[in-house]
Design a protein around this motif. Structure first.
Motif, short mmCIF file in Angstrom:
data_model
loop_
_atom_site.label_atom_id
_atom_site.label_comp_id
_atom_site.label_asym_id
_atom_site.label_seq_id
_atom_site.Cartn_x
_atom_site.Cartn_y
_atom_site.Cartn_z
N ILE A 1 21.61 -18.53 69.93
CA ILE A 1 20.73 -18.66 71.10
C ILE A 1 20.43 -20.14 71.35
O ILE A 1 20.47 -20.63 72.47
N LYS A 2 20.14 -20.86 70.26
CA LYS A 2 19.86 -22.29 70.36
C LYS A 2 21.05 -23.00 71.00
O LYS A 2 20.88 -23.83 71.89
N VAL B 1 17.79 -9.29 77.16
CA VAL B 1 17.39 -10.66 77.43
C VAL B 1 18.61 -11.40 77.98
O VAL B 1 19.67 -11.37 77.36
N PHE B 2 18.44 -12.04 79.13
CA PHE B 2 19.54 -12.80 79.71
C PHE B 2 19.20 -14.28 79.77
O PHE B 2 18.10 -14.63 80.20
N LYS C 1 13.81 -8.64 66.09
CA LYS C 1 14.71 -7.70 66.76
C LYS C 1 14.00 -7.06 67.95
O LYS C 1 12.82 -6.78 67.89
N THR C 2 14.76 -6.82 69.00
CA THR C 2 14.18 -6.14 70.15
C THR C 2 14.18 -4.64 69.90
O THR C 2 14.95 -4.14 69.07
N ILE D 1 21.93 -12.21 75.83
CA ILE D 1 21.76 -12.80 74.49
C ILE D 1 20.90 -11.92 73.59
O ILE D 1 20.42 -12.36 72.55
N THR D 2 20.70 -10.67 73.97
CA THR D 2 19.83 -9.78 73.22
C THR D 2 20.25 -9.70 71.75
O THR D 2 21.40 -9.41 71.45
N ASP D 3 19.31 -9.98 70.87
CA ASP D 3 19.52 -9.87 69.42
C ASP D 3 20.64 -10.77 68.88
O ASP D 3 21.22 -10.49 67.83
N TRP D 4 20.92 -11.85 69.58
CA TRP D 4 21.81 -12.85 69.00
C TRP D 4 21.10 -13.55 67.85
O TRP D 4 19.88 -13.48 67.73
#
Lengths: 516, 347
Positions: A329-330, A314-315, A308-309, A321-324
């Motif tokens: 994310i993949k 995060v882009f 976790k951030t 996509i932060t904390d996806w």
């Protein structure tokens, strides 16, 4: 110089492999003799025979002019042979002194004479210049210091011949330097050292002579001064090896990954990444250099969704996509070669084929109707990647555990690269991988870049950073210290920044003529 | 390479076989000790458990609940979970099935029986999902929670069957389930029920889920390396809960079969450790559905034969408990067995 040890025509047959095929080896008094070869070439087997852990099927061993029969380590120790293994054999809750005297404890009546043990260890450590606190608990020591304890243990038992099995595999670059200093000091005092490794740089900077093994056979022994990187690599691999990856200039496009003041904490709540701002563009390799433990791992895991951030965004391709979840994310176009393939990258007890679909096991064509595995498609996928990425042995049904480190890494690389991700993170992509596979993996990374992927490379190996990167960022204490183009960077400058120096100071130093 | 894989597979089967053999060997020593001929005793044991169709039917009847509980433990184990709670899940499933069985008596058989079975599965599944949830969300180890839930299930069903749902007789049991919810007897007068088909079907389904579906790939990945599973986009928490729910459903079916087939009512504390025996069965069966079926039949046979052995010789039936314990001991000590096998190879 006198020869202290000679192994003649040593042969060792394991159930399916001939691990040593009539190998000759000799060690001179007071030399450092590097024993090199790729994984599985028989280096460790040869030394385990010398230390009495294996019995050879043929050949003889002569120590100080006497033919000997070493059928157990006790005999080797009596012959003043000591060995330091890759995996340490220390009792963690006990102190340094207790570990060193273990097996030959000094007694005072029925009790341990701890005082004298400490004193003797102190004397020993002074004599050889191996600084250590005898009263410290093993569990509290760094890996580098634990290794020092192992060396002291061997010396305490009177070792004059010291074997080290891939001692640098577990060390940070700084610890490697310390170890080399220690070994040079031991050599100066007359200790003869066998140094097993597959890293050519280490051979060149440390050893006096070098012997190369390949597939159980000895290829040759040379004075280190009469050989070079290229020559050794060819002897090890059996063909010409390219060190500098050939690549065209990068043609970077837009930012694919953009970190907006990203902060990340570790599992203990400590802030390990502090407001990092960084962009990686398509068609370029951005290398992150830095001493390990400066937040690189946490940074990468946060991008991958595995951690976790604690702040920032995060882009990926302009999308937040932060904390996806890692899966989402993949699916957004992210490929990831994790730093620890055993812990993260592979299910070792799964077959090669099953490992080659990890993360894509829920996607077509591997699944029919969203439920059923399509074994045929999974098999075909495996055959294709085994062929493309030269995974050996080429058996899809074999458990990943039984492959060498380099081939295990090729499973991870093949699986991630074949998806053509728009962002690719490679963390320590060639750690514990042998020369031939390193060359191969490097080529693939550049191929991904040329395809248009944004590649973020994290590596503790400066050479790797320097040869692959188009831009280089230095990470220190959780922050990106500076981002430079490849042309602006020298190894020296990187070293300065990695240890916490500031770019302004470096420039000032240059002006004053102190930096170089 | 191919031959090496074969060796591994062969060893997987060899260990349990050698373990059984060694256990019988040591058991023979005990028989000699009480002054009987081991060969005679073992012949009776064999004949009385597998020597006739009727004896085989009895053996299968005793094996049926062990198949379910063995599958339950094995399934959870494949996902890296140690389900000691099969006993509790069995009681919850059993009670749920019984309740449907004696409550909705007006339903036609075609609906009533499947409904009762489904209730048994759900009862076990929910009871299994609780420790799964606690592990997934709070990280509490499933061994602790499944053991505690065993006691809760035991006392809860004690109270239900003697309190609100007491059948009215002087025995601590509920009313009978109606005939429309009872499993058919396959080979009277033995009490083998059609639950055995259900057990075989469960084994097949467990096998298919684990090795032929995406879900199984995820479950086993979580069991073998949760960190790599997480990296591979697998939701570890979700899979932990799913594994425990399926495991609980299988244990619930064990109770269901006992209630709808054997007892046809819920009897307080009817199980006598069927859930715990599941751990032994799974261990002997190497956590593979086929192995579990065979191991359950072996244990069923030992129990069936032991009564006759007790009756016809002076060997007490407790010997069988000793032999069962020895089998587990030797399977657990498979390192020892592998050494014995290797020594034989070299000799």
């Amino acid at each position: 110089m006198d020869t202290v040890l000679e192994m003649r025509s040593i042969t060792k047959q394991f159930p399916r492999v001939l691990a040593n095929d009539q190998v000759d080896f000799d060690l001179r008094h007071g030399e450092i003799h590097a024993l090199v070869g790729e994984n599985g070439s028989g280096k460790s087997t040869l030394m385990n025979i010398l230390y009495g852990l294996y019995q050879s099927d043929g050949g003889e061993i002569i120590v100080r002019g006497q033919k000997v029969d070493i059928n157990e380590p006790r005999v080797a120790i009596d012959l003043k042979i000591g060995m330091v293994f890759q995996h340490f054999m220390l009792v963690e809750p006990l102190t340094v002194a207790e570990n060193i005297v273990l097996g030959s404890e000094l007694r005072k009546g029925p009790f341990l004479d701890t005082k004298r043990a400490i004193q003797e260890v102190e004397e020993l450590s002074q004599k050889y210049g191996l600084r250590i606190d005898p009263k410290a608990k093993i569990a509290d020591l760094s890996v580098g210091l634990q290794q020092r304890v192992e060396i002291l243990k061997a010396l305490y038992r009177g070792a004059e011949i010291l074997i080290l099995d891939e001692p640098t595999a577990v060390l940070t670059p700084q610890e490697v330097e310390d170890l080399f200093k220690v070994l040079r000091a031991l050599r100066a005092q007359g200790t003869s050292i066998v140094f097993i490794t597959h890293k050519i740089k280490e051979v060149l900077s440390l050893s006096d002579r070098v012997s190369v093994l390949r597939r159980g056979k000895k290829i040759g022994t040379k004075a280190t001064s009469e050989t070079n990187e290229q020559d050794l690599a060819e002897m090890m691999v059996g063909r010409v090896v390219l060190f500098n990856v050939e690549k065209k200039p990068a043609e970077p496009g837009e930012d694919v990954l953009y970190l907006d003041r990203l902060s990340v904490k570790d599992q203990f709540g400590q802030v390990k990444v502090k407001e990092v701002e960084l962009g990686v563009r398509s068609g370029e390799v951005l290398g992150i250099a830095g001493v390990e433990g400066n937040g690189q791992s946490e940074l990468v895991e946060a991008i991958a969704g595995l951690r976790k951030t604690a702040g920032g965004r995060v882009f990926l391709n302009g999308q937040d996509i932060t904390d996806w979840s890692p899966l989402k994310i993949k699916e957004a176009g992210f490929g990831y070669v994790p730093e620890d393939r055993h812990r993260r990258g592979l299910v070792l007890d799964y077959s090669v084929a099953d490992n080659l679909i990890l993360g894509f096991h829920g996607k077509k064509p591997h699944v029919r109707g969203g439920v059923w595995r399509d074994d045929k498609a999974i098999e075909e996928n495996a055959e294709k990647l085994i062929e493309e990425y030269d995974i050996r042995p080429p058996v899809a049904s074999q458990p990943a555990r039984s492959l060498s480190g380099g081939n295990q890494q090729k499973i991870v690389v093949g699986r991630e690269f074949t998806q053509d991700p728009s962002l690719l993170i490679c963390a320590q992509p060639t750690r514990g991988v042998d020369v031939g596979a390193i060359e191969f993996i490097h080529k693939q990374v550049i191929a991904q870049r040329d395809r248009g992927a944004a590649v973020l490379l994290v590596s503790a190996e400066l050479d790797e950073i320097l040869s692959l990167s188009d831009r280089i960022a230095v990470m220190y204490n959780g922050q990106i210290v500076s981002v430079m183009s490849r042309e602006e960077v020298t190894e020296h400058k990187l070293g300065f920044l990695m240890l916490g120096g500031r770019l302004e100071d470096y420039r000032a130093g240059e002006v004053n003529g102190h930096a170089e | 390479m191919q031959s090496r894989l074969k060796t591994i597979r062969w060893q997987g089967i060899a260990t349990p076989l050698v373990a059984v053999f060694l256990a019988l060997l040591v058991g023979a020593g005990f028989i000699l000790f009480v002054g009987e001929n081991p060969l005679t005793a073992y012949r009776i044991l064999f004949m009385e458990s597998l020597g006739s169709v009727r004896n085989i039917a009895t053996t299968l009847q005793r094996a049926t609940p062990l198949m379910f509980t063995g599958l339950a433990v094995a399934f959870a184990y494949r996902a890296g979970l140690f389900n000691i709670g099969a006993e509790g899940q069995l009681y919850m499933g059993a009670f749920a099935a019984a309740w449907v069985g004696f409550t909705f008596t007006a339903l036609p058989r075609l609906i009533h029986l499947p409904l009762a079975i489904l209730a048994g599965m759900i009862g076990g599944a929910l009871w299994g999902a609780i420790p799964g949830f606690l592990k997934a969300k709070l990280g509490i180890h499933e061994v602790i929670n499944t053991i505690m839930l065993n006691f809760i299930a035991l006392y809860l069903t004690d109270w239900l069957a003697t309190g609100p749902f007491h059948g009215g007789s002087w025995v601590p049991e509920t009313a009978r389930v109606s005939a429309s919810a009872a499993l058919a007897r396959l080979y009277p007068p033995t009490r083998l029920s059609s639950g055995i088909y259900l057990a075989l079907l469960a084994a097949l389904i467990a096998y298919l889920i684990l090795w032929k579906t995406k879900q199984g790939y995820e479950l086993r990945a979580v069991g073998l390396n949760p960190q790599a599973a997480e990296y591979g986009g697998i939701n570890v928490a979700k899979n932990t809960i799913i594994a425990m729910a399926i495991s609980g459903a299988l244990a619930g079916l064990a109770g269901t079969e006992q209630i709808l087939g054997l007892h046809q009512r819920f009897i307080v504390r009817f199980s006598a450790d069927l859930g715990f025996m599941g751990v032994a069965v799974a261990l002997l069966g190497k956590n593979h559905p086929v192995g579990v079926l065979l191991a359950a039949i072996l244990f069923g046979a030992l129990q069936t034969g032991s009564a006759a052995m007790d009756r016809l010789t002076s060997v007490p039936r407790e010997l069988i408990t000793i032999i069962q314990a020895l089998i587990i001991f030797f399977v657990a000590a498979d390192y020892l067995i592998r050494r014995i096998l290797r020594m034989k190879e070299e000799a």
